[in-house]
Design a protein around this motif. Structure first.
Motif, mmCIF file in Angstrom:
data_model
loop_
_atom_site.group_PDB
_atom_site.id
_atom_site.type_symbol
_atom_site.label_atom_id
_atom_site.label_comp_id
_atom_site.label_asym_id
_atom_site.label_seq_id
_atom_site.Cartn_x
_atom_site.Cartn_y
_atom_site.Cartn_z
ATOM 1 N N VAL A 91 6.195 7.201 -53.676
ATOM 2 C CA VAL A 91 6.113 5.626 -53.929
ATOM 3 C C VAL A 91 5.943 5.288 -53.012
ATOM 4 N N SER A 92 6.247 5.283 -51.782
ATOM 5 C CA SER A 92 6.093 4.837 -50.552
ATOM 6 C C SER A 92 4.781 5.018 -50.338
ATOM 7 N N ASP A 93 5.167 6.390 -49.969
ATOM 8 C CA ASP A 93 3.663 6.881 -49.587
ATOM 9 C C ASP A 93 2.432 6.144 -50.000
ATOM 10 N N THR A 94 2.437 6.770 -51.365
ATOM 11 C CA THR A 94 1.615 5.953 -52.166
ATOM 12 C C THR A 94 0.847 4.422 -51.983
ATOM 13 N N ARG A 95 2.564 3.594 -52.011
ATOM 14 C CA ARG A 95 2.254 2.241 -51.769
ATOM 15 C C ARG A 95 1.292 1.693 -50.391
ATOM 16 N N ASN A 96 2.139 2.727 -49.428
ATOM 17 C CA ASN A 96 1.100 2.451 -48.245
ATOM 18 C C ASN A 96 -0.279 2.843 -47.941
ATOM 19 N N LYS A 97 -1.089 3.857 -49.396
ATOM 20 C CA LYS A 97 -2.378 3.702 -49.551
ATOM 21 C C LYS A 97 -3.250 2.914 -50.020
ATOM 22 N N VAL A 98 -1.817 2.398 -51.453
ATOM 23 C CA VAL A 98 -3.008 1.326 -51.849
ATOM 24 C C VAL A 98 -3.126 0.416 -50.949
ATOM 25 N N MET A 99 -1.752 -0.215 -50.148
ATOM 26 C CA MET A 99 -2.075 -1.203 -49.675
ATOM 27 C C MET A 99 -3.503 -1.512 -48.162
ATOM 28 N N VAL A 100 -3.309 0.099 -47.740
ATOM 29 C CA VAL A 100 -4.733 0.563 -46.571
ATOM 30 C C VAL A 100 -6.037 0.272 -47.844
ATOM 31 N N LEU A 101 -6.080 0.307 -49.172
ATOM 32 C CA LEU A 101 -7.400 0.200 -49.595
ATOM 33 C C LEU A 101 -7.462 -1.241 -49.735
ATOM 34 N N THR A 102 -6.661 -1.831 -50.230
ATOM 35 C CA THR A 102 -6.773 -3.262 -51.216
ATOM 36 C C THR A 102 -6.522 -4.064 -50.086
ATOM 37 N N GLU A 103 -6.285 -3.775 -48.037
ATOM 38 C CA GLU A 103 -6.515 -4.560 -47.384
ATOM 39 C C GLU A 103 -8.302 -4.474 -47.331
ATOM 40 N N SER A 104 -9.065 -3.447 -47.615
ATOM 41 C CA SER A 104 -10.306 -2.867 -47.207
ATOM 42 C C SER A 104 -11.350 -3.775 -47.869
ATOM 43 N N VAL A 105 -10.824 -3.721 -49.096
ATOM 44 C CA VAL A 105 -11.614 -4.325 -50.139
ATOM 45 C C VAL A 105 -11.769 -5.867 -50.266
#
Length: 105
Positions: A91-105
């Protein structure tokens, strides 16, 4: 025997992350090569990525809630501490991936 729903949810989340990454790659390419104000494909992708990221956030919230439920009812669920830790890490790793993607769009 019933299948642990965590693994179904995990697989769905992994599939969604892969899909979002592919869309994001195309989005970045369009960002660098097209007039994004006029590109309907870019705008469509942007909306689709945002929607997928929101859904991923909800899915991760659901998984987190089930992890908490398991922790609160240890006698009912035969899941080891290391398995719970593994699920939390996912969950933590996936949240980080989602956060990175969210910040880039």
């Amino acid at each position: 025997a019933t299948t642990d729903p965590y693994y179904v949810a995990k697989e769905e989340v992994q599939t969604a992350i892969k899909k979002v990454n592919e869309m994001h790659d195309e989005w970045k390419q369009l960002l660098n090569t097209e007039n994004t104000a006029k590109s309907t494909r870019f705008q469509h992708l942007h909306g689709e990525i945002s929607g997928e990221l929101r859904q991923l956030d909800y899915d991760l919230q659901d998984i987190t809630a089930t992890i908490s439920m398991v922790e609160d009812n240890r006698a009912k669920f035969q899941i080891t501490d290391s398995e719970i830790a593994s699920r939390k890490k996912f969950v933590s790793d996936t949240r980080n991936k989602v956060m990175v993607l969210t910040e880039s769009v």
